[in-house]
Design an enzyme around this catalytic site. Structure first.
Site, PDB file in Angstrom:
ATOM      1  N   CYS A 162       0.822  -1.209   0.000  1.00  0.00           N
ATOM      2  CA  CYS A 162       0.000   0.000   0.000  1.00  0.00           C
ATOM      3  C   CYS A 162       0.861   1.266   0.000  1.00  0.00           C
ATOM      4  O   CYS A 162       0.689   2.156  -0.831  1.00  0.00           O
ATOM      5  CB  CYS A 162      -0.921  -0.030   1.218  1.00  0.00           C
ATOM      6  SG  CYS A 162      -1.742   1.508   1.541  1.00  0.00           S
ATOM      7  N   CYS A 167      -1.572   1.820  -2.960  1.00  0.00           N
ATOM      8  CA  CYS A 167      -2.538   2.907  -2.736  1.00  0.00           C
ATOM      9  C   CYS A 167      -1.908   4.304  -2.718  1.00  0.00           C
ATOM     10  O   CYS A 167      -2.420   5.225  -3.363  1.00  0.00           O
ATOM     11  CB  CYS A 167      -3.241   2.721  -1.395  1.00  0.00           C
ATOM     12  SG  CYS A 167      -3.410   1.036  -0.819  1.00  0.00           S
ATOM     13  N   LYS A 170      -0.102   5.466  -5.979  1.00  0.00           N
ATOM     14  CA  LYS A 170      -1.167   5.464  -6.996  1.00  0.00           C
ATOM     15  C   LYS A 170      -2.085   6.666  -6.830  1.00  0.00           C
ATOM     16  O   LYS A 170      -2.353   7.411  -7.774  1.00  0.00           O
ATOM     17  CB  LYS A 170      -1.934   4.138  -6.881  1.00  0.00           C
ATOM     18  CG  LYS A 170      -3.056   3.890  -7.837  1.00  0.00           C
ATOM     19  CD  LYS A 170      -4.364   4.501  -7.479  1.00  0.00           C
ATOM     20  CE  LYS A 170      -4.919   4.161  -6.139  1.00  0.00           C
ATOM     21  NZ  LYS A 170      -5.379   2.819  -5.995  1.00  0.00           N
ATOM     22  N   GLU A 307      -6.392   1.966 -13.250  1.00  0.00           N
ATOM     23  CA  GLU A 307      -5.930   3.125 -12.474  1.00  0.00           C
ATOM     24  C   GLU A 307      -4.611   3.670 -13.032  1.00  0.00           C
ATOM     25  O   GLU A 307      -4.465   4.881 -13.232  1.00  0.00           O
ATOM     26  CB  GLU A 307      -5.737   2.737 -11.007  1.00  0.00           C
ATOM     27  CG  GLU A 307      -7.048   2.441 -10.307  1.00  0.00           C
ATOM     28  CD  GLU A 307      -6.901   2.144  -8.824  1.00  0.00           C
ATOM     29  OE1 GLU A 307      -7.875   2.329  -8.103  1.00  0.00           O
ATOM     30  OE2 GLU A 307      -5.808   1.733  -8.383  1.00  0.00           O
ATOM     31  N   GLU A 580     -25.494  14.301  -3.033  1.00  0.00           N
ATOM     32  CA  GLU A 580     -26.918  14.534  -2.757  1.00  0.00           C
ATOM     33  C   GLU A 580     -27.823  13.762  -3.727  1.00  0.00           C
ATOM     34  O   GLU A 580     -28.988  13.522  -3.439  1.00  0.00           O
ATOM     35  CB  GLU A 580     -27.251  16.032  -2.796  1.00  0.00           C
ATOM     36  CG  GLU A 580     -27.143  16.648  -4.175  1.00  0.00           C
ATOM     37  CD  GLU A 580     -27.537  18.134  -4.204  1.00  0.00           C
ATOM     38  OE1 GLU A 580     -28.550  18.490  -3.600  1.00  0.00           O
ATOM     39  OE2 GLU A 580     -26.816  18.925  -4.836  1.00  0.00           O
TER      40      GLU A 580
END
Ligand code: FAD
Ligand code: NAP
Length: 600
Positions: A162, A167, A170, A307, A580
């Site tokens: 990670c 993560c 990235k 990604e 919303e």
């Protein structure tokens, strides 16, 4: 005696064996004719230690005992030796334990017989969380972390995937790409950026890697503060309760522990075609690549591929993604395709239904030039293309094959190298646990590994009973238009509940911040899947739009509390936001109504 097939019979036998182990200082499962068993009995006689023995060849259900011992210890052979409730192993392990003095320590009831209460193998998301928590609970803990360099020689510091190659870099590189888009938008908002704006790969790479180095350092400090012994070495089991570690310089050291947690994670898979390891990179190399990758081919179509392909294109590079079958297998396919369409509309080329067959070097360099040959998955068609960089992102293999698991008796699924565990992350060997990416059938996500590691330590050493909940885990794919999801995909919900029992509410939307730059009108998408059989409870949440992680995180908490459509409708939105939209979803998929959003 027939095999014990039903659960009650099995549980009875397990309890009988456990009772024998618990109530005898030395418990031997043996066979009367076995010379190795005789050796072990002689050892205990010589030590003047009383032992209880069950001769499996002399009792009626000896075979069942042996099968159950296999399930409980990973060892089928005899003798199978336990001392003070600890599994020692067979004759070799017992004699070795005697030579090391370890057996004598155990026999004397020394609670410090093992070097550590807990050894954690793997200092990534799961391993660090587990080891720190166990140490906080007063246990003597060691964590081992070692990064085997990639075929290109890339390596990194403490913290696992990670932090170093997952993560964190990235998301920072995705952010770099989003800033590029924001710069374009800025002109429409009146910012007069007169000079031509260019991106500098080396600057980004250095800034990201400097931040990672600070995290590596922070982890070391945190381990030291919590009194976790950290060793930078590769660990493998050599016998039950005992590991060998090998440092970067080849120095071997041996450690024992009462309990072990396996948290060794995964590494990128290669294709096994000519040229892949020689000329291609994986995500393990990309984030610290010393030069800009240039025109890039990404092979694969899941999280990592989309990604990485997404942010490289966002930096202005020419990107092609080679897709074997579908995008984002396992995810809601309508959402996956919408995320893909958006990438295509923004200049990323998709080569669908192709797999590469060879990679050749045309010119060395940083980057050089590579020729990729690929064949169609649907016919005989072959294609060729030239790229500066080829990024392989075709999945990841669990790091379980080189850690001596067979010596400790831990079962691994031979098809994928993953470790099956029960709902307490316990492997088939009771004192060995596993967490994170190496688990069979669980999510491969950092927060999941952390949660599982922390809760495991609390159960093992803190008297807690709380287990990790692997249901309704939220996740986000950081594609250029981000995709957040929680719960079931529409496809899976249909399989589980039947189309007639579901109501799907959906809508396109146009984030306010996209309106002035006039981009991506009605490309963002919101969808919830409700179970009509259960008060229209939301069982699937899907969001394609900006800040998907932030939006999805909040709604996942609501889903954990069992939110229904009525409760979403009763929630007042925050205006003007993207989130919303989930408080005003009206059009059902079954109605076929118009889902384009006209205005606020
Ligand atoms: P890891 O973090 O992989 O740690 C395992 C550690 O053990 C490694 O340091 C390894 O070198 C070490 N090790 C292995 N064998 C041994 C041994 N024998 N001895 C000593 N040490 C050993 N997840 C998210 O939640 N969000 C994201 O945005 C995200 N993005 C990602 C992007 C990429 C490109 C990748 C590849 C993954 C991403 N993930 C993301 C997944 C996430 O990184 C993993 O789920 C997580 O790191 C798993 O943690 P772990 O503890 O199981 O293993
Ligand atoms: P993955 O989910 O296992 O996907 C592998 C991809 O490669 C699939 O698209 C697959 O195609 C393709 N593929 C496999 N073999 C191939 C071959 N021989 N030729 C061509 N294509 C091939 O792997 P991943 O993307 O590496 O992700 C691993 C895990 O990391 C994920 O499960 C995820 O949990 C985690 N992760 C999370 C995030 C995040 O949270 N944002 C980001 C990245 C990674 P098919 O569909 O045809 O099989």
């Amino acid at each position: 005696m027939p095999p014990v097939e039903n659960d009650t019979g099995k549980n009875d036998l397990k309890s009988r064996i456990a009772e024998l182990i618990d109530s005898n200082q030395v418990m031997l499962f043996s066979k009367s004719y076995c010379p190795f068993c005789v050796k072990v009995k002689d050892l205990f006689k010589g030590l003047n230690v009383e032992y209880k023995v069950v001769e499996l060849d002399l009792i009626e259900d000896g075979t069942n005992y042996q099968e159950m011992l296999l399930e409980m210890t990973g060892q089928k052979t005899v003798p199978n030796v336990f001392v003070n409730k600890k599994h020692i192993g067979g004759a070799d392990s017992t004699l070795k334990a005697y030579e090391d003095g370890f057996l004598q320590k155990l026999l004397s009831g020394d609670s410090q017989a093992y070097d550590y209460d807990l050894i954690v193998i793997g200092g990534g998301s799961g391993g660090l969380a587990c080891s720190k928590e166990a140490a906080t609970l007063g246990k003597k803990v060691m964590v081992l972390d070692y990064v085997v360099p990639t075929p290109k020689g890339t390596t990194w510091g403490l913290g696992g995937t990670c932090v170093n190659v997952g993560c964190i870099p990235k998301k920072l590189m995705h952010q770099t790409a989003l800033l590029g888009t924001a710069l374009q938008d800025a002109r429409m908002y009146g910012w007069e950026l007169d000079q031509q704006v260019k991106h500098n790969w080396e600057t980004m790479k250095s800034a990201v890697n400097d931040y990672i180095s600070s995290l590596n350092w922070g982890y070391r400090v945190a381990l030291r503060d919590k009194k976790v012994q950290y060793v930078n070495a590769f660990a493998e089991f050599i016998e039950p309760h005992k590991i060998k570690t090998v440092s970067k310089r080849g120095k071997e050291t041996f450690y024992t522990a009462d309990k072990f947690v396996l948290a060794t994670g995964e590494r990128p898979r290669y294709l096994g075609i000519p040229g892949d390891k020689e000329y291609c990179i994986t995500s393990d190399d990309l984030f610290s690549l010393p030069y800009c990758p240039g025109k890039t081919l990404v092979i694969g179509a899941s999280y990592v591929a989309l990604e990485c392909g997404g942010f490289l294109a966002g930096l202005g590079l020419e990107v092609t993604i080679m897709v074997r079958s579908i995008l984002l297998r396992g995810f809601d396919q309508e959402m996956a395709n919408r995320a893909g369409e958006h990438m295509e509309e923004h200049g990323i080329k998709f080569l669908r239904k192709y797999v590469p067959t060879s990679i050749e070097e045309l010119e060395a360099g940083s980057p050089g030039r590579l020729k990729v040959t690929a064949k169609s998955t649907e016919g005989d068609d072959t294609i060729e293309g030239e790229y500066n960089t080829v990024l392989i992102a075709v999945g990841r293999d669990a790091c379980t094959d080189k850690i001596g698991l067979h010596k400790a008796g831990v079962k691994v699924n031979p098809k994928n190298g993953k470790i099956p565990v029960n709902d307490e992350e316990q492997t088939n060997v009771p004192y060995i646990y596993a967490i994170g990416d190496i688990l069979e059938g669980k999510w491969e996500l950092t927060p999941v590994a952390i949660q599982a590691g922390k809760l495991l330590a609390r159960r093992l050493f803190g008297g807690s009973k709380v287990k990790c909940d692997y249901i309704n885990v939220p996740t986000t794919v950081f594609t250029p238009l981000e995709y957040g999801a929680c719960g079931l995909s529409e496809d899976r919900a249909m399989e589980m509940y039947g189309e007639q029992n579901l109501e799907v509410y959906h809508s396109l939307f146009w984030p306010l911040e996209f309106t002035v730059p006039k981009r991506d009108n009605n490309k963002c998408f919101a969808k919830i899947i409700c179970n009509k059989l259960d008060s229209d409870r939301v069982i699937g949440f899907h969001y394609l739009g900006p800040n998907a992680g932030e939006v999805t995180q909040g709604f996942s908490a609501a889903m954990k509390c069992g939110v229904t459509k009525e409760q979403l409708d009763g929630t007042i939105g925050i205006h003007p936001t993207c989130a919303e939209i989930f408080t005003t979803l009206e059009v059902t998929k079954s109605s076929g109504g118009d889902i384009a959003q006209a205005g606020c």
